[in-house]
Design a protein around this motif. Sequence first.
Motif, PDB file in Angstrom:
ATOM      1  N   GLY A 192      41.443  49.126  85.052  1.00  0.00           N
ATOM      2  CA  GLY A 192      40.337  49.708  84.410  1.00  0.00           C
ATOM      3  C   GLY A 192      40.465  51.125  83.859  1.00  0.00           C
ATOM      4  N   GLY A 193      40.857  52.114  85.163  1.00  0.00           N
ATOM      5  CA  GLY A 193      41.839  53.116  84.868  1.00  0.00           C
ATOM      6  C   GLY A 193      42.708  53.730  84.233  1.00  0.00           C
ATOM      7  N   MET A 194      43.780  52.780  84.492  1.00  0.00           N
ATOM      8  CA  MET A 194      44.962  52.267  84.300  1.00  0.00           C
ATOM      9  C   MET A 194      44.778  52.398  82.079  1.00  0.00           C
ATOM     10  N   SER A 195      43.917  51.056  82.058  1.00  0.00           N
ATOM     11  CA  SER A 195      44.075  51.282  80.574  1.00  0.00           C
ATOM     12  C   SER A 195      43.621  51.724  79.673  1.00  0.00           C
ATOM     13  N   ALA A 196      43.212  53.162  80.705  1.00  0.00           N
ATOM     14  CA  ALA A 196      42.023  54.542  79.819  1.00  0.00           C
ATOM     15  C   ALA A 196      43.483  54.831  79.929  1.00  0.00           C
ATOM     16  N   MET A 197      44.313  55.338  80.527  1.00  0.00           N
ATOM     17  CA  MET A 197      45.397  55.881  80.753  1.00  0.00           C
ATOM     18  C   MET A 197      46.861  55.606  79.227  1.00  0.00           C
ATOM     19  N   VAL A 198      46.735  55.180  79.427  1.00  0.00           N
ATOM     20  CA  VAL A 198      47.500  53.444  78.063  1.00  0.00           C
ATOM     21  C   VAL A 198      46.727  53.799  77.539  1.00  0.00           C
ATOM     22  N   ALA A 199      45.680  53.581  77.501  1.00  0.00           N
ATOM     23  CA  ALA A 199      45.466  53.947  75.211  1.00  0.00           C
ATOM     24  C   ALA A 199      45.081  54.896  75.378  1.00  0.00           C
ATOM     25  N   HIS A 200      45.187  56.184  75.898  1.00  0.00           N
ATOM     26  CA  HIS A 200      45.360  58.030  76.276  1.00  0.00           C
ATOM     27  C   HIS A 200      46.419  58.017  75.334  1.00  0.00           C
ATOM     28  N   LEU A 210      41.363  55.970  71.410  1.00  0.00           N
ATOM     29  CA  LEU A 210      42.520  55.890  71.107  1.00  0.00           C
ATOM     30  C   LEU A 210      43.118  57.115  70.259  1.00  0.00           C
ATOM     31  N   THR A 211      44.823  57.366  70.868  1.00  0.00           N
ATOM     32  CA  THR A 211      45.327  58.106  70.458  1.00  0.00           C
ATOM     33  C   THR A 211      45.525  57.478  68.807  1.00  0.00           C
ATOM     34  N   LYS A 212      45.944  58.349  67.223  1.00  0.00           N
ATOM     35  CA  LYS A 212      45.857  57.814  66.562  1.00  0.00           C
ATOM     36  C   LYS A 212      48.155  57.776  66.181  1.00  0.00           C
ATOM     37  N   LYS A 213      48.608  58.274  67.107  1.00  0.00           N
ATOM     38  CA  LYS A 213      50.044  58.233  66.874  1.00  0.00           C
ATOM     39  C   LYS A 213      50.385  57.278  67.970  1.00  0.00           C
ATOM     40  N   GLY A 214      51.319  55.693  68.030  1.00  0.00           N
ATOM     41  CA  GLY A 214      51.456  54.490  68.703  1.00  0.00           C
ATOM     42  C   GLY A 214      53.206  55.271  69.681  1.00  0.00           C
ATOM     43  N   ASN A 215      52.548  55.257  70.977  1.00  0.00           N
ATOM     44  CA  ASN A 215      53.958  55.633  71.575  1.00  0.00           C
ATOM     45  C   ASN A 215      54.168  53.926  72.487  1.00  0.00           C
ATOM     46  N   GLY A 216      55.322  52.859  72.794  1.00  0.00           N
ATOM     47  CA  GLY A 216      54.914  52.099  72.967  1.00  0.00           C
ATOM     48  C   GLY A 216      55.604  52.630  74.668  1.00  0.00           C
ATOM     49  N   GLY A 240      49.112  53.574  74.041  1.00  0.00           N
ATOM     50  CA  GLY A 240      50.239  52.186  74.101  1.00  0.00           C
ATOM     51  C   GLY A 240      49.573  51.229  73.385  1.00  0.00           C
ATOM     52  N   ILE A 241      47.617  50.974  73.642  1.00  0.00           N
ATOM     53  CA  ILE A 241      47.037  49.998  72.482  1.00  0.00           C
ATOM     54  C   ILE A 241      47.512  50.085  71.072  1.00  0.00           C
ATOM     55  N   VAL A 242      47.344  51.630  70.603  1.00  0.00           N
ATOM     56  CA  VAL A 242      48.122  51.781  69.390  1.00  0.00           C
ATOM     57  C   VAL A 242      49.122  51.011  68.903  1.00  0.00           C
ATOM     58  N   TRP A 243      49.902  51.113  69.467  1.00  0.00           N
ATOM     59  CA  TRP A 243      51.493  51.150  69.506  1.00  0.00           C
ATOM     60  C   TRP A 243      51.862  49.415  69.198  1.00  0.00           C
ATOM     61  N   LEU A 244      50.974  49.225  70.036  1.00  0.00           N
ATOM     62  CA  LEU A 244      51.156  46.902  70.227  1.00  0.00           C
ATOM     63  C   LEU A 244      49.862  46.827  69.147  1.00  0.00           C
ATOM     64  N   ILE A 245      48.513  47.685  68.411  1.00  0.00           N
ATOM     65  CA  ILE A 245      48.530  46.524  67.835  1.00  0.00           C
ATOM     66  C   ILE A 245      48.575  46.813  66.135  1.00  0.00           C
ATOM     67  N   GLU A 246      50.054  47.769  65.849  1.00  0.00           N
ATOM     68  CA  GLU A 246      51.031  48.126  65.252  1.00  0.00           C
ATOM     69  C   GLU A 246      51.825  47.347  65.170  1.00  0.00           C
ATOM     70  N   MET A 251      53.465  59.439  83.326  1.00  0.00           N
ATOM     71  CA  MET A 251      53.930  59.480  81.910  1.00  0.00           C
ATOM     72  C   MET A 251      52.479  60.229  81.320  1.00  0.00           C
ATOM     73  N   THR A 252      51.347  60.767  82.150  1.00  0.00           N
ATOM     74  CA  THR A 252      50.649  61.851  81.644  1.00  0.00           C
ATOM     75  C   THR A 252      50.071  62.788  81.246  1.00  0.00           C
ATOM     76  N   LYS A 253      50.641  63.130  80.420  1.00  0.00           N
ATOM     77  CA  LYS A 253      50.186  64.519  80.837  1.00  0.00           C
ATOM     78  C   LYS A 253      49.160  65.549  80.721  1.00  0.00           C
ATOM     79  N   GLY A 254      49.528  66.621  81.396  1.00  0.00           N
ATOM     80  CA  GLY A 254      48.563  67.212  81.687  1.00  0.00           C
ATOM     81  C   GLY A 254      48.104  67.715  83.084  1.00  0.00           C
ATOM     82  N   SER A 255      47.488  68.388  83.520  1.00  0.00           N
ATOM     83  CA  SER A 255      47.007  68.665  85.329  1.00  0.00           C
ATOM     84  C   SER A 255      46.967  67.801  85.538  1.00  0.00           C
ATOM     85  N   ILE A 256      46.744  67.441  86.855  1.00  0.00           N
ATOM     86  CA  ILE A 256      46.162  66.263  87.812  1.00  0.00           C
ATOM     87  C   ILE A 256      45.029  66.018  87.957  1.00  0.00           C
TER      88      ILE A 256
END
Length: 478
Positions: free
Chosen positions: A302-310, A5-11, A313-319, A59-64
């Motif tokens: 499962g794959g999408m959840s990992a991208m959302v967490a990356h 999980l990233t430390k910064k939340g992003n809704g 999104g999960i950090v924002w929700l918990i916050e 929405m995910t940054k970086g190369s394909i």
Amino acid sequence: MKHSLTKKGNGWALLPFVVFVAIYLGAGLILQHKGVEMAFYKFPSVTAMFLAVLLAFIMTKGSITERFRIFSKGAANEDVLTMLVIYLLAGAFSSVATAMGGLDATINLGLNLVPVKFLTVGMFIISAFMGTATGSSMGTISAIVPIAVGVADKSGLSVPLMLGACVGGAMFGDNLSMISDTTIAATRSQGCEMRDKFRVNFFIALPAALVTIVILLIVGHSEVVPVMETYEFSFIKVIPYLLVLVLALVGMNVFLVLTLGIFAAGGIGFMTGSLDVFNFAQSIWTGFTGMNEVFFLTLLCGGMSAMVAHNGGIVWLIEKLKKMIKGKKSAQLGIAALVSLADCATANNTVAIVVSGDMSKDISREYQVDPRRTASLLDIFSCVFQGIIPYGAQLLIATSLTNSLHIMISPTDIIPNLWYCWALAFCGILSIFIPFVDRIYRKNPWNWKYDCAESEVEKKKTEFVASDDPNQSDEVMV
């Protein structure tokens, strides 16, 4: 499932989940408004999830390549792959057991054992056993409702009451069964054993079932005593269901349990002449393919959840949830509300658990809610709402089978008679405020460092030592 999980939340990172729900729910509402039957099942959930995954990639940054690496780590997570294999084996067992006549034999056995004056209660118990044995509320309802409706019509019983008993019993089984999609999804997403979740669930579901039985005994009297025919059955064909149920309860590995169940059902089919080698092979394949929707849905989610967490999104929700959650009790209420809303949106209890499983896992860890408890809450409340929403498959198939017998019933007629679902919701909420089930796992508490029950810690340590991964350490599990 474990995320970095990233430390910064992003809704905004949660937008793919919102899009999935919007597409799936929106399509269902539009088609239902147009009068289309089974409206919420016309737009495949897997297609909606695929579109949501595409948005997550955008929405995910970086190369394909980097984005696909993140997706692949989530989709290839050990919990996800374990879940997928269990789905396949459960589907194969159900298919083979049905093909050799086990489903019909079990229903007929129950009908022969039920006293005529207790028909409504009897149908609830038969449905509960069939749902637990087969792991399928839909299969149970489809098999039992035509018989139950005919009996109710002849005996002067309320048809909606009889349907409520059948659907309630089926949801009891769906909630508790060791081989149901909901149990598999709930336990694997939280990383706990099926038998442990069963023990927690049982002491919540049992009081609800007993209350339901008492109510049905009071309101389910027959004005006319019908003449019940004798239904033929072969007890040997019931054995595979009993075998799977008993072996799972004693703690045998679920892969071995289901594999033994498949070959036990096949062997009995060979002995009785109801199956040959080719039918057996075809039934296994049919069972595999019958799980394709939940298989692909879980893989993509499962794959999408990992991208959302990356993406945070999960950090924002918990916050955000932290502002409403003050401790373990409110955390449990939050988990129950999360999966309930997901089920109302998707009209599918397995999908609801898959979608909310990762978020619930993070809430569970944040507030030290035992994962066995979290898995139980996910399964209970997804089944409660799946049973009572009028656009859910369970009520829709029950009414369609009734209407095909020229008895016109709508889903809203059944909802007030779903005594078990209402009782289960009450017992589930009560268990949060009066923790009468906590004693079940208190003797074997959860070790948060190793992410397993205390009794499994030494085994985990051995696995770490034996691991070939030089980066594997105790801290991985924290």
